[in-house]
Design an enzyme around this catalytic site. Structure first.
Site, PDB file in Angstrom:
ATOM      1  N   LYS A 125      65.661 -12.020 -16.726  1.00 45.37           N
ATOM      2  CA  LYS A 125      64.759 -13.135 -16.454  1.00 45.37           C
ATOM      3  C   LYS A 125      63.540 -12.582 -15.728  1.00 45.37           C
ATOM      4  O   LYS A 125      63.563 -12.330 -14.536  1.00 45.37           O
ATOM      5  CB  LYS A 125      65.407 -14.206 -15.567  1.00 45.37           C
TER       6      LYS A 125
ATOM      7  N   GLU B 133      66.738  -5.344  -4.480  1.00 46.73           N
ATOM      8  CA  GLU B 133      65.535  -4.564  -4.149  1.00 46.73           C
ATOM      9  C   GLU B 133      64.535  -5.573  -3.602  1.00 46.73           C
ATOM     10  O   GLU B 133      63.960  -6.346  -4.352  1.00 46.73           O
ATOM     11  CB  GLU B 133      64.987  -3.875  -5.397  1.00 46.73           C
TER      12      GLU B 133
ATOM     13  N   CYS C 268      55.918  -3.307  -3.545  1.00 40.45           N
ATOM     14  CA  CYS C 268      56.947  -3.372  -2.500  1.00 40.45           C
ATOM     15  C   CYS C 268      56.885  -2.174  -1.566  1.00 40.45           C
ATOM     16  O   CYS C 268      57.189  -2.302  -0.385  1.00 40.45           O
ATOM     17  CB  CYS C 268      58.319  -3.477  -3.135  1.00 40.45           C
TER      18      CYS C 268
ATOM     19  N   GLU D  90      55.689  -9.502   5.804  1.00 42.83           N
ATOM     20  CA  GLU D  90      55.115  -8.869   4.620  1.00 42.83           C
ATOM     21  C   GLU D  90      53.932  -9.708   4.126  1.00 42.83           C
ATOM     22  O   GLU D  90      54.068 -10.906   3.913  1.00 42.83           O
ATOM     23  CB  GLU D  90      56.196  -8.795   3.527  1.00 42.83           C
TER      24      GLU D  90
END
Ligand code: NAD
Length: 542
Positions: free
Chosen positions: A206, A279, A313, A411
């Site tokens: 997905k 992750e 990331c 973040e």
């Protein structure tokens, strides 16, 4: 798409790159979208599917409409994948490796189209889209060459030396459910799908609806390379709706995305006793030691902070610089940052592209504006660039960020880095480690040994010495992943493929049973065995 690249005139900050000749509309044609849409598992019950829309970040115009998968479609995708997996797993590992190596060649040969698609759906500069193509090549080469070695049966010592012959074998999990984000749609897809296929699994992916075209094209290339078409199903739809359906059917879940969603996905998988790898996000630190080559470090910092407009990331959002070199370093770093060329169209030449969505832009604006209100100084950038495109934001360097500002610990996932000065290396290490995340870090020193020593003290899954992130990420033979809130499990290397296997122990017992034999009663058997166990230790048997 009309080309909106313009010169910024006297304002030389972030001059805009030269225009490419092709537009997004030339590349993402209705015919291409229709062909790729046929690769989505949707409409299996006969009802016409709803459509999910993606937009071209360069302009905000509609890019593609793709059929969305219902829960019934997801179930059908898993049924089809499960049926195809049996035949795929029966092929030898060498045959599966050959498919991966053909995929490698196709990705490189078809890279122009892949780069166009990646730029059109993410808004990133072509140079950063190329990072995705190279990751796809590196990962498929690695598993194309090494899978048989990773998966080969291994002899283990048995309970009775010689008489018990033990082999550890690896069986595929079955059907892997893969959920991927929008930021590196090709690289992250391949990172986790390729080793799953190599281990004999089928995959249901997905992708994010915003960035499904490149994954759909990659699936076509894998089929051309020899993967049975049904072994790779792609489902599309809203994350909170379709994501949990994927988790509900998968034999293993491979998730890449935010820590918040990852926590939910991991809990759902755990409730089914299905293993998963996560992750997740990061707040990655770079440390510039006093003995660093400042030109190299400044150049590396630009790559570290602004690749894919910081929507990466492993990109750096906290920059710790030894106080004695801070002024000299910042002069070089901010000059390079100001010179970066923004680009809003297909083709090479731009150093940085657009943010992907309104949500990303709002987040960046919120983080920078709040820090500035709290007293931070803007050393470079610090503003949106609607003149270049609706979602552009300048590469930004902040100084004097206080701990109360969100940009300090949360973040940002945008082209924003905060600079902090340190007096001792212990302080630099402690501050770099002062985060709930632990994904990536970067250390700069002209002494490799010095760099390695500091690296080993950092709590991050990958640490690059004298590079930003590509040295670790591009080394597919070694594991990559996060500590703490940055995730669970690793991709790449042996961990990256063995996670997709069930380990099975097969022991063949010869001549005597593992029980009293030769007429020995239990007591005598225990005595004999006691002596034998002592002898085995003395003989240093394992
Ligand atoms: P996100 O968590 O919002 O979405 C990621 C994927 O999960 C998307 O496909 C989304 O549709 C799906 N999803 C959303 N809600 C879901 C749910 N309830 N159940 C199942 N699936 C669901 O993340 P994002 O904003 O798209 O991506 C950015 C984040 O990803 C950042 O935090 C970034 O650091 C992280 N990321 C991590 C890595 C890594 O390797 N560690 C790589 C890239 C991005």
């Amino acid at each position: 798409m009309a080309d909106t690249r313009t010169s910024t005139g006297a304002d030389t900050r972030n001059p805009v790159a030269e225009a490419g000749s092709r537009t997004v509309a030339d590349v993402v044609t209705p015919a291409l979208v229709a062909r790729l849409a046929a690769g989505v598992t949707a409409g299996t019950t006969g009802a016409p599917p709803t459509l999910g829309t993606s937009r071209n970040p360069f302009t905000g115009e509609v890019l593609a409409e793709l059929p969305e998968s219902t829960p019934e479609d997801v179930a059908a995708a898993f049924d089809r994948a499960r049926a195809a997996q049996r035949g795929w797993a029966q092929r030898s590992v060498r045959e599966r490796e050959a498919v991966l190596l053909r995929f490698h060649d196709l990705v490189l040969a078809e890279q122009a189209e892949l780069l166009d698609l990646l730029q059109a759906e993410t808004g990133k500069a072509r140079v950063h889209a190329f990072e995705e193509v190279s990751v796809a090549a590196v990962v498929s080469r690695h598993y194309g060459r090494r899978s048989a070695a990773y998966l080969r049966p291994r002899r283990r010592s048995g309970v009775y030396p010689v008489l018990t012959q033990v082999t550890e074998v690896r069986q595929p999990k079955g059907v892997v459910g893969q959920i991927t984000p929008w930021n590196y749609p090709l690289a992250l897809l391949v990172d986790d799908a390729i080793p799953a296929f190599a281990a004999g699994n089928a995959v249901v992916t997905k992708p994010d609806t915003q960035t499904a075209l490149a994954p759909l094209r990659a699936r076509e290339l894998m089929i051309e390379a020899g993967l049975p078409a049904e072994a790779w199903q792609i489902v599309i739809g809203d994350g909170p709706v379709v994501g949990p359906e994927v988790v509900a059917h998968a034999d293993y879940v491979s998730f890449t995305g935010s820590t918040r969603t990852g926590r939910d996905v991991a809990q759902r998988a755990a409730a089914r006793l299905v293993a998963s790898s996560m992750e997740l996000g990061g707040k990655n630190a770079m440390i510039v030691l006093a003995d660093a080559d400042l030109d190299r470090a400044a150049e590396g910092a630009v790559r570290a902070c602004f690749a894919s407009a910081g929507q990466l990331c492993v990109s750096i959002e906290r920059l710790f610089v030894a106080r004695e070199v801070a002024d000299a370093f910042l002069e070089k770093f901010t000059a390079r940052t100001r010179a970066l060329r923004l680009g809003n169209s297909l083709g090479w030449g731009a150093d940085m592209g657009s943010l992907v969505s309104e949500r990303q832009l709002e987040n960046v604006v919120r983080h920078v504006d709040e820090a500035v209100q709290n007293g931070a100084r803007v050393l470079a950038g610090g503003r949106p660039r609607p003149d270049v495109g609706p979602l552009f934001y300048e590469p930004t360097v902040l100084d004097g960020v206080d701990a109360a500002s969100a940009v300090c610990a949360e973040e940002t996932f945008g082209p924003v880095v905060s600079v902090y000065r340190f007096d001792t290396e212990d302080e630099a290490v402690a501050r770099a480690n002062d985060t709930r995340y632990g994904l990536n870090a970067s250390v700069w020193s002209s002494s490799q040994a010095h760099g390695r020593r500091i690296a080993a003290r950092l709590q991050a899954g990958t640490v690059n010495v004298n590079e930003a992130y590509a040295a670790t990420y591009g080394s597919a033979a070694a594991p990559m992943g996060g500590m703490g809130d940055s995730g669970v499990g690793r991709r790449h290397g042996s961990e990256g493929i063995l996670r997709y296997t069930e380990v099975q122990t097969i022991a063949v017992q010869r001549l005597v049973p593992v029980a009293p034999a030769f007429g020995l009663d239990d007591e005598r058997f225990a005595k004999v065995l006691t002596r034998a166990l002592g002898a085995m230790k003395a003989l240093r048997l394992r």
